[in-house]
Design an enzyme around this catalytic site. Sequence first.
Site, PDB file in Angstrom:
ATOM      1  N   GLY A  65     -23.732  -6.783  -4.450  1.00 36.91           N
ATOM      2  CA  GLY A  65     -22.731  -7.107  -3.344  1.00 36.91           C
ATOM      3  C   GLY A  65     -22.928  -6.407  -1.956  1.00 36.91           C
ATOM      4  CG  HIS A  66     -23.609  -2.696   0.859  1.00 37.28           C
ATOM      5  ND1 HIS A  66     -24.642  -2.256   1.599  1.00 37.28           N
ATOM      6  CD2 HIS A  66     -22.562  -2.492   1.525  1.00 37.28           C
ATOM      7  CE1 HIS A  66     -23.978  -1.645   2.726  1.00 37.28           C
ATOM      8  NE2 HIS A  66     -22.869  -1.830   2.652  1.00 37.28           N
ATOM      9  CG  MET A  67     -25.984  -5.313   3.419  1.00 36.93           C
ATOM     10  SD  MET A  67     -24.698  -6.098   4.665  1.00 36.93           S
ATOM     11  CE  MET A  67     -24.499  -4.771   5.501  1.00 36.93           C
TER      12      MET A  67
END
Length: 169
Positions: A65-67
Site C-alpha cells: 500500500g505504500h506507493m
Amino acid sequence: MPPKLLYDGIDFDFENPVFGIEEIREINPQRFEMEQLTGIVHIDNEKHGIVGFKDITENEFWCRGHMPDFPLMPGVVLCECSAQLAGFYARKFKLLGGDFLGFGGMNDVRFRRPVYPNQRLVIMAQLHRIRAGKRAEFNFQGLVEGKTVFSGQMIGVPIDKNQKAPGTE
C-alpha cells in the site's frame, strides 16, 4: 551533507551476527509485522553504541500500500528500526529500567535516499546523553550499500507495563 558515520571501516559479519532474531526477541517485545530487526552485528560498550540490520523483503506489511507498484519504505518505519535497535541496547545493558523503551521524541531527522524491498538496511545507534531513570538520547543512522539513507536523534523513555493507560482507571 550527511553526518560522519558513527561506525566506519569495520567489517561487519552479517552471516554471523552477535545477536540473531531469537536473542533480539528475548529483549525486544515487538512481534509479527512490527519486528524491524534481523540481527545485531556490533556492540560498542565503550561508546555505548550498536550496529544492526534489517533485511527488507517484498513481504513487508507496507509494500502493498505504500506507493503501489513502487514500494518505498516509509520514513516512520525507518525510525522504528532505529528505535528498536536503540531500545535493544538500552534494555540489554539496563540503561534506564522499565519494561520497555518508548519513543520520547525525535530531532534532526533527515531522509536522504529511498529504501526499497530486497535491500539490506544497516542501522547504527550511539548513546548521546542519558538522564538516569528518565531518558536516553541516541544518535542514529541508516545505510544501504554504504550510503546514508537517513539520520537523526531519538529520545527513549522507560515504560512500566504495570502503568495504567490514561482513562483506564
